[in-house]
Design a protein around this motif. Structure first.
Motif, short mmCIF file in Angstrom:
data_model
loop_
_atom_site.label_atom_id
_atom_site.label_comp_id
_atom_site.label_asym_id
_atom_site.label_seq_id
_atom_site.Cartn_x
_atom_site.Cartn_y
_atom_site.Cartn_z
N ALA A 113 0.84 -1.19 0.00
CA ALA A 113 0.00 0.00 0.00
C ALA A 113 0.88 1.24 0.00
N VAL A 114 0.26 2.39 -0.11
CA VAL A 114 1.02 3.63 -0.12
C VAL A 114 1.51 3.98 1.28
N SER A 115 0.62 3.98 2.25
CA SER A 115 1.00 4.40 3.59
C SER A 115 0.04 3.82 4.63
N GLN A 116 0.37 4.07 5.87
CA GLN A 116 -0.48 3.62 6.97
C GLN A 116 -1.88 4.18 6.84
N THR A 117 -2.03 5.35 6.22
CA THR A 117 -3.35 5.97 6.10
C THR A 117 -4.29 5.16 5.22
N ASP A 118 -3.77 4.21 4.45
CA ASP A 118 -4.64 3.32 3.69
C ASP A 118 -5.40 2.37 4.62
N PHE A 119 -4.96 2.30 5.86
CA PHE A 119 -5.59 1.40 6.83
C PHE A 119 -6.22 2.18 7.97
N SER A 120 -5.41 2.89 8.73
CA SER A 120 -5.95 3.67 9.83
C SER A 120 -4.88 4.61 10.37
N SER A 121 -5.30 5.76 10.82
CA SER A 121 -4.36 6.67 11.48
C SER A 121 -4.27 6.35 12.97
N PHE A 122 -5.08 5.40 13.42
CA PHE A 122 -5.08 5.00 14.83
C PHE A 122 -4.15 3.81 15.03
N ALA A 123 -3.24 3.95 15.97
CA ALA A 123 -2.23 2.92 16.21
C ALA A 123 -2.84 1.57 16.56
N ASP A 124 -3.91 1.56 17.36
CA ASP A 124 -4.48 0.28 17.78
C ASP A 124 -5.12 -0.46 16.60
N ASP A 125 -5.78 0.26 15.70
CA ASP A 125 -6.34 -0.39 14.50
C ASP A 125 -5.24 -0.94 13.61
N TYR A 126 -4.19 -0.15 13.43
CA TYR A 126 -3.07 -0.55 12.58
C TYR A 126 -2.35 -1.76 13.18
N GLU A 127 -2.18 -1.74 14.49
CA GLU A 127 -1.55 -2.87 15.16
C GLU A 127 -2.40 -4.14 15.02
N ALA A 128 -3.71 -3.99 15.11
CA ALA A 128 -4.61 -5.14 14.92
C ALA A 128 -4.47 -5.70 13.50
N LEU A 129 -4.30 -4.84 12.52
CA LEU A 129 -4.08 -5.30 11.15
C LEU A 129 -2.78 -6.08 11.05
N LEU A 130 -1.71 -5.57 11.65
CA LEU A 130 -0.44 -6.29 11.64
C LEU A 130 -0.57 -7.65 12.32
N ASP A 131 -1.37 -7.71 13.40
CA ASP A 131 -1.64 -8.99 14.07
C ASP A 131 -2.32 -9.97 13.11
N LYS A 132 -3.36 -9.49 12.42
CA LYS A 132 -4.08 -10.35 11.46
C LYS A 132 -3.15 -10.86 10.37
N LEU A 133 -2.34 -9.97 9.85
CA LEU A 133 -1.39 -10.38 8.80
C LEU A 133 -0.42 -11.42 9.33
N GLY A 134 0.08 -11.21 10.54
CA GLY A 134 1.01 -12.17 11.13
C GLY A 134 0.38 -13.54 11.31
N ARG A 135 -0.85 -13.56 11.81
CA ARG A 135 -1.55 -14.85 11.99
C ARG A 135 -1.82 -15.54 10.65
N ALA A 136 -2.04 -14.74 9.61
CA ALA A 136 -2.32 -15.31 8.29
C ALA A 136 -1.04 -15.72 7.57
N GLY A 137 0.12 -15.32 8.09
CA GLY A 137 1.39 -15.65 7.45
C GLY A 137 1.76 -14.68 6.35
N GLY A 138 1.22 -13.47 6.41
CA GLY A 138 1.49 -12.49 5.38
C GLY A 138 2.20 -11.27 5.91
N PHE A 139 2.53 -10.37 5.00
CA PHE A 139 3.23 -9.15 5.38
C PHE A 139 2.57 -7.93 4.75
N LEU A 140 3.00 -6.78 5.22
CA LEU A 140 2.58 -5.50 4.68
C LEU A 140 3.82 -4.72 4.32
N ASP A 141 3.85 -4.16 3.13
CA ASP A 141 4.91 -3.24 2.75
C ASP A 141 4.27 -1.93 2.32
N LEU A 142 4.92 -0.84 2.65
CA LEU A 142 4.40 0.48 2.35
C LEU A 142 5.37 1.26 1.48
#
Length: 149
Positions: A113-142
């Protein structure tokens, strides 16, 4: 109008805490990315994801994220766009749900994605996304780091 002197210290501490939080999230994301991509010799397949407000052209953001993926040598399998705009609950974004599902099914390795703003400007929402990606075995690059404006 300047904030009263007594409030300036509070504002500075809040900004410093937000910057530290963004840095910690960036470090977490890049560590997860490194674990899943370093030393991998086979082609990695990713989905490009962008978020725009309704009626806005997704083209420039899509191009930016696509270029980031191409610069890494990754194959883009899908380009996904949510037009719900920022502030929308992550669970209410069909394109993001599809991207996460594709990772879970092994059809994609990660999301670019372009930046964190594609997901959320809130740290807890963004952290939850990283958790989901980790559990799914995937990654995020910005294309732009969390601490970039």
């Amino acid at each position: 109008m300047k904030a009263p002197v007594s409030r300036r210290g509070v504002v500075v501490r809040q900004i410093n805490a937000q910057t530290a939080g963004a840095k910690a999230l960036r470090e977490r994301r890049t560590a997860q990315l490194a674990v899943l991509t370093q030393g991998v010799e086979e082609q990695l397949y990713v989905d490009v994801y962008v978020l725009v407000v309704p009626g806005r052209d997704a083209g420039p953001r899509t191009k930016c994220a696509t270029t980031a993926a191409q610069n890494r040598g990754w194959a883009i399998t899908r380009t996904l766009t949510d037009t719900t705009g920022p502030g929308t609950d992550l669970a209410l974004r069909p394109a993001l749900a599809l991207a996460l599902d594709r990772i879970t099914r092994g059809e994609s390795t990660g999301i670019v994605a372009v930046s964190q703003t594609d997901f959320s400007s809130f740290a807890d929402d963004y952290e939850a996304l990283l958790d989901k990606l980790g559990r799914a075995g995937g990654f995020l690059d910005l294309a732009h780091a969390e601490t970039a404006i």
